[in-house]
Design a protein around this motif. Structure first.
Motif, mmCIF file in Angstrom:
data_model
loop_
_atom_site.group_PDB
_atom_site.id
_atom_site.type_symbol
_atom_site.label_atom_id
_atom_site.label_comp_id
_atom_site.label_asym_id
_atom_site.label_seq_id
_atom_site.Cartn_x
_atom_site.Cartn_y
_atom_site.Cartn_z
ATOM 1 N N GLN A 106 -53.622 16.731 -36.159
ATOM 2 C CA GLN A 106 -53.127 15.605 -35.460
ATOM 3 C C GLN A 106 -54.263 14.874 -34.447
ATOM 4 N N HIS A 107 -55.485 15.758 -34.251
ATOM 5 C CA HIS A 107 -56.263 15.042 -33.585
ATOM 6 C C HIS A 107 -57.043 13.782 -34.238
ATOM 7 N N PRO A 313 -49.209 -0.509 -44.432
ATOM 8 C CA PRO A 313 -49.441 0.177 -45.602
ATOM 9 C C PRO A 313 -51.040 0.524 -45.623
ATOM 10 N N ASN A 314 -51.764 -0.474 -44.876
ATOM 11 C CA ASN A 314 -53.279 -0.580 -44.952
ATOM 12 C C ASN A 314 -53.572 0.764 -44.187
ATOM 13 N N GLY A 315 -52.939 1.530 -43.572
ATOM 14 C CA GLY A 315 -53.000 2.756 -43.040
ATOM 15 C C GLY A 315 -53.636 3.732 -44.027
ATOM 16 N N LEU A 316 -53.508 3.584 -45.166
ATOM 17 C CA LEU A 316 -54.037 4.197 -46.221
ATOM 18 C C LEU A 316 -55.273 4.327 -46.342
ATOM 19 N N SER A 317 -56.221 3.261 -45.843
ATOM 20 C CA SER A 317 -57.537 3.176 -45.643
ATOM 21 C C SER A 317 -58.136 4.109 -45.118
ATOM 22 N N SER A 318 -57.537 5.023 -44.122
ATOM 23 C CA SER A 318 -58.103 5.957 -43.503
ATOM 24 C C SER A 318 -57.449 7.257 -43.901
ATOM 25 N N PHE A 319 -56.638 7.473 -44.929
ATOM 26 C CA PHE A 319 -56.487 8.568 -45.481
ATOM 27 C C PHE A 319 -56.621 8.611 -46.972
ATOM 28 N N GLU A 325 -57.920 13.585 -52.664
ATOM 29 C CA GLU A 325 -58.512 14.997 -52.406
ATOM 30 C C GLU A 325 -57.062 15.902 -52.897
ATOM 31 N N GLY A 326 -56.125 15.726 -52.418
ATOM 32 C CA GLY A 326 -54.816 16.355 -52.625
ATOM 33 C C GLY A 326 -54.449 16.066 -53.909
ATOM 34 N N ALA A 450 -48.774 16.718 -45.768
ATOM 35 C CA ALA A 450 -50.093 17.141 -46.752
ATOM 36 C C ALA A 450 -49.715 18.033 -47.939
ATOM 37 N N PRO A 451 -50.135 17.734 -49.009
ATOM 38 C CA PRO A 451 -51.033 16.897 -49.547
ATOM 39 C C PRO A 451 -50.257 15.985 -50.173
ATOM 40 N N ASP A 452 -49.010 15.896 -50.198
ATOM 41 C CA ASP A 452 -48.283 14.952 -51.345
ATOM 42 C C ASP A 452 -48.131 13.578 -50.310
#
Length: 527
Positions: A106-107, A313-319, A325-326, A450-452
């Protein structure tokens, strides 16, 4: 040098006199526009000091073509370098997340959204500070130098508090980037040139994914016991940002009136090129009435909604690296396999920019960017437990097309908003929405999913599908407003007995009065 004197010195094969009538700057000879029955705004655009109300010279197509090439050579590479640097810096956390970063769980989510907290808090102040300074290019350059130093400090801090604080400050400095570059493009380029130019530097967002992925892959092999791989990334990217910032301070122009790389006649030609667009160039005065109009214009809120729907949806860029990897790939495989996302986004960005200017459209290219992304999100949800890594990876690449919609929306703002303060306000509101969307987006990929990350993937699918309807609605509103303006103009022609030549003369006289798009009957919206 007065324009009349410049006319004598210009090469006659490039410039032909259109009128023997001399102009007088509004500040010296204020007058009432008796033809239209309304008093012109005497606190007009800064361009009036150089070219006045009325066009006095006409530049040949060859002259304008050479001038445009000169602008492209100076402005676009600098803007591209800025975006290349900014996107690398903003997504550095994504690379660091699988390269030994001590911030997890969460950090990590909180550190990811910290950037957008700073971005959100400082967006309006930075836009108005830039406008008041009148030095858009210099202001941008100094912010880049500062954020480069902040990025290098990421290699020093190891605690959650240090990273959170540095990311907030980084967001504050980077918040001026898009508004500054959009303003610069709208100052120097015609409406039918803006979308492609914005795409030429926005394409860096995609290219940096390729560059950053390979650099991070190479750095990941470092076995230096004294410095972790993620720290090397931060030092390299911070140094690059400082270098680019100094280049921007040195060479990026603030406006056509003060551009040192242009001759005086080229400055005049630059202003005359954009006169018919009715968008104005620059004004240091912050006008309250234009701020109010920005907040009460339904189109502004449709843009805000549009940006919210595309930036969550652009939050995906950080994840994205964690998501890939998942699928079952190793960390190093993930760094390489994530790079094609950048290629897909780059190709889509250039195509949307080209199509947007070629067809004089803004919202249709946004739809083009949404459709593949919706298909990709559907695959991510539908094949989640099918064990088909290749199909899921392909879906991630398709979702990458959504990023190209942002450059077209920025071009929409540049082409469809007039009045310098209103344009600055709409740009600020757009980027505030960008920050809010990304803050929300960073919280749709929660550690417990995670990871889904099914809730996050489903959210992307729903929001991008909704964006299709908003795009068509915004296009319909603009076309409806254009029809209304045509009707009003025809009525004005009949009541005043104007010819088409009279209308064109009035259109030219209103170009640099710093009127908003609503106030200026001659302003035409780009759908």
């Amino acid at each position: 040098m007065p324009v009349a004197e410049l006319e004598k010195n210009f090469d006659q094969k490039d410039i032909t006199s259109r009128s023997e009538e001399k102009f007088s700057p509004v500040s010296d000879h204020p007058r009432t526009d008796s033809d239209s029955g309304s008093e012109l705004d005497l606190n007009g655009d800064d361009a009036l000091r150089l070219v006045g109300k009325e066009r006095t010279v006409e530049f040949s197509e060859e002259f304008n073509r050479k001038l445009r090439r000169k602008l492209d050579i100076m402005i676009i590479p600098l803007a591209a370098a800025v975006y290349f640097t900014q996107y690398l810096d903003k997504t550095s956390l994504n690379y660091a997340s699988i390269m030994g970063l001590p911030i997890t769980g969460q950090h990590y989510n909180l550190v990811a959204l910290a950037f957008y907290i700073g971005f959100l808090a400082f967006e309006f102040p930075t836009v108005y500070l830039s406008q008041k300074s009148g030095r858009v290019g210099k202001y941008l350059g100094m912010n880049i130098v500062i954020w480069g130093a902040l990025l290098m400090l990421h290699a020093v801090g190891t605690s959650f508090g240090a990273f959170f604080t540095l990311r907030v400050l980084l967001g504050m400095c980077e918040s001026c980037t898009a508004p500054s570059l959009i303003l610069i493009v709208s100052m120097f380029y015609k409406k039918d040139e803006q979308a492609s130019r914005i795409s030429w530097f926005y394409v860096m967002n995609g290219l940096t994914r390729i560059f950053g992925g390979f650099v991070a892959y190479g750095v990941s092999f470092s076995d230096n016991p004294h410095i972790a791989p993620y720290k090397i990334i931060y030092i390299l990217l911070g140094g690059l940002a400082i270098f680019v910032g100094l280049a921007v301070v040195t060479w990026m122009p603030d406006s056509p009136m003060t551009a040192r790389f242009l001759t005086e006649e080229e400055r005049i030609a630059c202003l005359e090129r954009v006169r018919n667009d009715q968008g104005g160039v620059a004004n240091k005065s912050i006008k309250k009435e234009q701020i109010i109009e920005a907040f009460t214009d339904i189109r502004t809120w449709l843009i805000v909604l549009s940006l919210m729907l595309t930036n969550i949806p652009n939050g995906l860029s950080s994840f994205s690296n964690l998501v890939i990897e998942g699928f079952g790939y190793t960390s190093r495989q993930t760094l390489i396999l994530s790079t094609p996302v950048g290629a897909v986004e780059s190709i889509c960005t250039l195509f949307c920019g080209w199509y947007s200017d070629r067809k004089n459209e803004r919202m249709v290219p946004v739809v083009f960017a949404m459709v593949p992304a919706i298909i990709g999100a559907s695959i991510l949800v539908g094949l989640n437990h099918a064990g088909k890594k290749g199909a899921l990876l392909f879906a991630i690449y398709l979702v990458g097309t959504m990023g190209s919609s942002l450059s077209t929306i920025y071009a929409y703002n540049a082409s469809n908003t007039s009045g310098y303060t209103k344009k600055s306000t709409v740009n600020a509101m757009s980027l505030v929405t960008f920050a809010v969307g990304n803050i929300v987006g960073s919280e749709i990929f929660l550690p417990q999913d995670a990871p889904d990350y099914i809730p996050g993937k489903t959210t992307i699918l729903v929001l991008l599908s909704t964006q299709l309807g908003v795009s068509f609605l915004l296009r319909w509103v603009n076309l409806r407003l254009n029809k209304k303006k045509i009707s009003q103009l025809e009525e004005l022609k009949r009541s005043k007995g104007w010819s088409d030549a009279d209308v064109q003369k009035e259109r030219e006289r209103h170009a640099f009065m710093d009127l908003t798009d609503k106030e200026n009957i001659y302003f035409v919206y780009t759908a």
